[in-house]
Design an enzyme around this catalytic site. Structure first.
Site, short mmCIF file in Angstrom:
data_model
loop_
_atom_site.label_atom_id
_atom_site.label_comp_id
_atom_site.label_asym_id
_atom_site.label_seq_id
_atom_site.Cartn_x
_atom_site.Cartn_y
_atom_site.Cartn_z
N HIS A 61 0.86 -1.18 0.00
CA HIS A 61 0.00 0.00 0.00
C HIS A 61 0.90 1.23 0.00
O HIS A 61 2.11 1.12 0.17
CB HIS A 61 -0.96 -0.01 1.20
CG HIS A 61 -0.29 0.04 2.53
ND1 HIS A 61 0.40 -1.03 3.06
CD2 HIS A 61 -0.21 1.03 3.46
CE1 HIS A 61 0.88 -0.71 4.26
NE2 HIS A 61 0.53 0.53 4.52
N HIS A 63 1.20 3.96 1.95
CA HIS A 63 1.60 4.73 3.11
C HIS A 63 3.12 4.95 3.10
O HIS A 63 3.87 4.10 2.61
CB HIS A 63 1.18 4.03 4.40
CG HIS A 63 -0.29 4.16 4.69
ND1 HIS A 63 -0.94 3.40 5.64
CD2 HIS A 63 -1.24 4.96 4.14
CE1 HIS A 63 -2.22 3.72 5.68
NE2 HIS A 63 -2.43 4.66 4.78
N ASP A 65 5.55 4.79 5.19
CA ASP A 65 6.50 3.87 5.80
C ASP A 65 6.67 2.59 4.98
O ASP A 65 7.44 1.71 5.35
CB ASP A 65 6.08 3.52 7.24
CG ASP A 65 4.69 2.93 7.35
OD1 ASP A 65 3.79 3.43 6.66
OD2 ASP A 65 4.50 1.98 8.13
N HIS A 66 5.99 2.52 3.84
CA HIS A 66 6.15 1.38 2.93
C HIS A 66 6.65 1.80 1.54
O HIS A 66 6.92 0.94 0.71
CB HIS A 66 4.82 0.63 2.78
CG HIS A 66 4.36 -0.02 4.05
ND1 HIS A 66 4.43 -1.38 4.27
CD2 HIS A 66 3.85 0.53 5.18
CE1 HIS A 66 3.96 -1.64 5.49
NE2 HIS A 66 3.61 -0.50 6.05
N HIS A 139 -6.77 -3.02 5.32
CA HIS A 139 -6.12 -1.87 5.94
C HIS A 139 -6.98 -0.64 5.68
O HIS A 139 -8.05 -0.75 5.05
CB HIS A 139 -4.70 -1.71 5.37
CG HIS A 139 -3.82 -0.85 6.21
ND1 HIS A 139 -3.83 -0.86 7.59
CD2 HIS A 139 -2.87 0.07 5.86
CE1 HIS A 139 -2.95 -0.01 8.06
NE2 HIS A 139 -2.36 0.58 7.02
N ASP A 210 0.42 -4.32 6.03
CA ASP A 210 -0.42 -3.89 7.15
C ASP A 210 -1.85 -4.38 6.93
O ASP A 210 -2.45 -4.13 5.89
CB ASP A 210 -0.43 -2.37 7.25
CG ASP A 210 0.95 -1.80 7.57
OD1 ASP A 210 1.89 -2.59 7.71
OD2 ASP A 210 1.06 -0.57 7.67
N HIS A 268 6.22 -5.18 11.53
CA HIS A 268 5.55 -3.89 11.70
C HIS A 268 5.33 -3.62 13.18
O HIS A 268 4.24 -3.22 13.62
CB HIS A 268 4.24 -3.84 10.91
CG HIS A 268 3.80 -2.43 10.61
ND1 HIS A 268 2.94 -1.72 11.41
CD2 HIS A 268 4.12 -1.61 9.58
CE1 HIS A 268 2.73 -0.52 10.91
NE2 HIS A 268 3.45 -0.43 9.78
#
Length: 323
Positions: A61, A63, A65-66, A139, A210, A268
């Site tokens: 996805h 976001h 942090d990915h 998510h 996530d 995570h």
């Protein structure tokens, strides 16, 4: 054939001094893949010696942090005179956003960069003896997980039985192992079923990104050799896990039990467990009889075949006619 996972980033959205944001490197023989690419991933790749020679990046996805490690990684690849194509797989409907991110932060690359949208159920990549497919996750944005599934391998060749039946050592062994009947000099026909065992399963590795726990994940991970699952919180923060669309370690372990997975890697990890991950491991091990663990950044894990045997895979792969 080796299948090895390196955990480059095992932390949650907020990195710590010990845990970087999300990224997992997978090497299958000569092929190299990256699953998610949080900020600082390229430094982790240098630190842990994976190299940059990945052919595909599988993003769960968008976001930060990915994904925020991608612009820097692409620039470094460009500075290193990369020529090979790079394919970035993203959840269906997010390819345009990914392109804008890379255009804004990474600029132009001298090598081809393809961005491919993948929906749940799509095969993102198909290779020699394996495929990597996307599956639905839960998510708070468009998201998918990825599963690498190897094809079944040939059954084991019973050399002793073949010789008892009069098959001469040599090309006939290979033909039988390939599924072809052979005729001996005396006219006797030997069928493959007489000397070749049942097909042997390949390996399965599942990476959720996530997500809340889902029955679909358990279905995809049925019998998996390694399940890498979101375990952001311990059970005392279960309400927060639900609100933020994450899982607890106990929920991940219950799902691994439902799937009958062999090993469970909890990733995570929230920064609130920077001091110790013992609560996560303890509750996971209470709910899962297999091997459950929280990997450290840099941990490397070999994924073995699910059918142990006295002979090594290298010996088995050398062929039934070997001497």
């Amino acid at each position: 054939m080796s299948l090895r996972v390196t955990f480059l980033g095992t932390g949650g959205a907020v990195p710590t001094t010990r845990r970087n944001t999300s990224s997992v490197f997978l090497r299958r023989e000569g092929e190299r893949f990256l699953f998610d690419c949080g900020e600082g991933t390229q430094r982790q790749m240098m630190r842990f010696g994976t190299g940059f020679g990945v052919s595909d990046v599988f993003v769960t996805h968008l976001h930060g942090d990915h994904t925020l490690g991608l612009p820097g990684l692409l620039q470094t690849m460009d500075f290193n005179d990369r020529e090979a194509d790079l394919t970035i797989h993203v959840p269906d409907g997010t390819g345009g956003r990914m392109r804008r991110l890379l255009d804004a932060a990474a600029g132009h690359q001298s090598f081809p960069v393809r961005i491919e949208d993948v929906a749940a159920g799509d095969t993102a990549r198909e290779g020699d003896g394996y495929e990597i497919a996307a599956f639905e996750t839960d998510h708070d944005t468009r998201s998918v997980g990825y599963v690498l599934v190897e094809a079944d391998r040939k059954g084991r060749f019973d050399r002793e039985r073949a010789e008892e039946l009069g098959v001469p050592v040599g090309p006939m062994f290979q033909r039988l192992h390939a599924g072809e009947a052979v005729e001996l000099e005396d006219g006797t026909v030997v069928d493959p079923e007489q000397v070749v065992g049942d097909p042997r399963p390949g390996r399965t590795v599942v990476y959720t990104g996530d997500t809340r726990p889902r029955d679909r994940t358990a279905e995809v991970a049925a019998g998996a050799d390694l399940l890498i699952h979101d375990a952001t919180f311990a059970t005392d923060n279960a309400d927060r896990a639900r609100r933020t669309a994450h899982s607890t370690a106990a929920e991940a372990a219950e799902l691994a039990t439902q799937a009958d997975a062999a090993r469970l890697a909890l990733v995570h990890v929230s920064s609130r467990y920077a001091g110790t991950v013992a609560p996560l491991e303890r509750e996971a091990r209470e709910a899962f009889d297999g091997e459950a663990f929280v990997p450290e950044d840099g941990d490397e894990l070999e994924v073995p075949y699910p059918d142990p045997s006295p002979e090594s895979e290298s010996d088995a792969d050398s062929g039934p006619g070997s001497t």
